[in-house]
Design a protein around this motif. Structure first.
Motif, PDB file in Angstrom:
ATOM      1  N   VAL A  36      10.400  38.154 -28.651  1.00  0.00           N
ATOM      2  CA  VAL A  36      11.359  37.156 -28.168  1.00  0.00           C
ATOM      3  C   VAL A  36      10.647  36.102 -27.321  1.00  0.00           C
ATOM      4  N   GLN A  37       9.671  36.521 -26.525  1.00  0.00           N
ATOM      5  CA  GLN A  37       8.926  35.557 -25.726  1.00  0.00           C
ATOM      6  C   GLN A  37       8.124  34.612 -26.620  1.00  0.00           C
ATOM      7  N   ASP A  38       7.537  35.140 -27.690  1.00  0.00           N
ATOM      8  CA  ASP A  38       6.817  34.285 -28.643  1.00  0.00           C
ATOM      9  C   ASP A  38       7.782  33.289 -29.294  1.00  0.00           C
ATOM     10  N   THR A  39       8.996  33.736 -29.569  1.00  0.00           N
ATOM     11  CA  THR A  39      10.009  32.847 -30.139  1.00  0.00           C
ATOM     12  C   THR A  39      10.348  31.726 -29.162  1.00  0.00           C
ATOM     13  N   PHE A  40      10.456  32.074 -27.893  1.00  0.00           N
ATOM     14  CA  PHE A  40      10.734  31.060 -26.872  1.00  0.00           C
ATOM     15  C   PHE A  40       9.617  30.017 -26.816  1.00  0.00           C
ATOM     16  N   LEU A  41       8.376  30.465 -26.881  1.00  0.00           N
ATOM     17  CA  LEU A  41       7.246  29.532 -26.820  1.00  0.00           C
ATOM     18  C   LEU A  41       7.275  28.575 -28.016  1.00  0.00           C
ATOM     19  N   ARG A  42       7.658  29.078 -29.173  1.00  0.00           N
ATOM     20  CA  ARG A  42       7.742  28.209 -30.348  1.00  0.00           C
ATOM     21  C   ARG A  42       8.925  27.251 -30.242  1.00  0.00           C
ATOM     22  N   TRP A  43      10.011  27.729 -29.648  1.00  0.00           N
ATOM     23  CA  TRP A  43      11.166  26.867 -29.380  1.00  0.00           C
ATOM     24  C   TRP A  43      10.773  25.753 -28.412  1.00  0.00           C
ATOM     25  N   HIS A  44      10.003  26.106 -27.414  1.00  0.00           N
ATOM     26  CA  HIS A  44       9.558  25.128 -26.423  1.00  0.00           C
ATOM     27  C   HIS A  44       8.684  24.056 -27.070  1.00  0.00           C
ATOM     28  N   ALA A  45       7.848  24.457 -28.037  1.00  0.00           N
ATOM     29  CA  ALA A  45       6.901  23.523 -28.655  1.00  0.00           C
ATOM     30  C   ALA A  45       7.494  22.745 -29.823  1.00  0.00           C
ATOM     31  N   ALA A  46       8.678  23.143 -30.285  1.00  0.00           N
ATOM     32  CA  ALA A  46       9.259  22.547 -31.493  1.00  0.00           C
ATOM     33  C   ALA A  46       9.875  21.181 -31.209  1.00  0.00           C
ATOM     34  N   ASP A  47      10.029  20.417 -32.270  1.00  0.00           N
ATOM     35  CA  ASP A  47      10.791  19.170 -32.204  1.00  0.00           C
ATOM     36  C   ASP A  47      12.261  19.550 -32.358  1.00  0.00           C
ATOM     37  N   ARG A  48      12.888  19.848 -31.252  1.00  0.00           N
ATOM     38  CA  ARG A  48      14.223  20.433 -31.280  1.00  0.00           C
ATOM     39  C   ARG A  48      15.294  19.464 -31.772  1.00  0.00           C
ATOM     40  N   ASP A  49      15.024  18.179 -31.692  1.00  0.00           N
ATOM     41  CA  ASP A  49      15.992  17.200 -32.192  1.00  0.00           C
ATOM     42  C   ASP A  49      16.148  17.285 -33.706  1.00  0.00           C
TER      43      ASP A  49
END
Length: 314
Positions: A36-49
């Motif tokens: 889950v923490q790895d998922t958060f890091l990828r969420w943080h780095a993603a182009d969320r828009d």
């Protein structure tokens, strides 16, 4: 990219669901937290828009992380010392996830988590997402980059692999405590006969020490052999008391939906004895004594204290 407050909140609102999925897929709370923490890091780095449906995106990323872990876990299990058992969790732990249906409760039982080790990584993902979280095959197929028909076939295979002849008894907290009380009365009686009467004829005792703690490396099969084995564990011993720093207290608990004995010295849990209740008696006894798999349950149990023990062990 920086993470705005509402985007961080969006992830946190999904954390419990992601942890519950990862725990069912990996059988380890520690590994689930890491995924889950790895998922958060990828969420943080993603182009969320550019992410249309955050829940679907997060689930797919988490699932791919878990698939990689499942593949490497198979290699690690080949060199694991002794028997591997899932990490036990106390009732109320959010990582256990939804428990509204029989399928949801069964998917997080120690029996099912152990059986799921038979599945391929894809079979495990399909089974968990379908049975425990109700994902439609179309969405699971998109997560795994499969066709919907292929996903349905994988689901059928997974269910066939998980078929067992032994019926598990669903019990509430009061019934679980009664099972524990009867078990401890028999185990502390000084005789094997009460234990034999409590166990199913084909009872199996399995222990996981993970090379960290001494534990039998092969399953103990049959009511008589299991009774003798358990009686030996509960036999008073000054040497054992000295080795663990005191006289362990025995507590009743509900762990992964079933009755369990927590063995504790002070605020430290030394072991969890999970009792699988069946119509024929206690069928499988799973002893988790690997310290690496007792950290989360120790934190949860300590936070919920103080606790009054049912008995002392030695």
């Amino acid at each position: 990219m920086s993470l705005h407050t509402h985007q961080a909140d969006l992830f946190e609102s999904s954390r419990g669901r992601l942890e519950a999925i990862a725990y069912r897929l990996l059988g380890s709370a520690g590994d689930a937290e890491d995924a889950v923490q790895d998922t958060f890091l990828r969420w943080h780095a993603a182009d969320r828009d550019r992410i249309g449906i955050p829940e679907a995106w997060l689930t797919k990323v988490l699932t791919n992380i878990c698939l990689n872990q499942l593949t490497s876990a198979r290699v690690r299990r080949e060199t694991y010392v002794g028997q591997w058992l899932p990490e036990p969790l106390l009732a109320g732990d959010r990582m256990l996830g939804p428990a509204d249906t029989v399928e949801q409760r069964e998917s997080v039982s120690l029996a099912m988590l152990t059986l799921m080790e038979r599945l391929t990584p894809n079979e495990r993902v399909v089974y968990v997402l379908r049975e425990a979280f109700g994902y439609p095959h179309r969405e699971i197929a998109e997560i795994l980059d499969l066709t919907e028909v292929n996903c349905q076939q994988i689901h059928r295979r997974a269910k066939q692999h998980l078929t067992t002849d032994r019926a598990r008894t669903e019990i509430d907290a009061a019934a679980a405590r009664k099972v524990v009380e009867e078990f401890l009365a028999a185990a502390l009686s000084g005789d094997t006969e009460p234990l034999i009467r409590l166990l199913a004829d084909d009872a199996v005792s399995v222990a996981d020490g993970g090379a960290r703690v001494s534990a039998t490396r092969s399953p103990v099969v049959g009511a008589l052999r299991s009774a003798r084995y358990l009686r030996g564990l509960f036999r008073p011993s000054a040497a054992r008391r000295a080795s663990v720093g005191g006289n362990p207290a025995l507590h009743a608990a509900v762990v992964n939906g079933g009755p369990a004995v927590l063995v504790a010295v002070g605020e430290r849990i030394l072991g969890v004895i999970c009792l699988e209740a069946t119509p024929d008696g206690v069928g499988t006894i799973r002893l988790q004594v690997n310290p690496d798999k007792l950290e989360r349950i120790t934190r949860q149990w300590t936070a919920a204290g103080p606790h009054r023990p049912l008995a002392q062990m030695w």
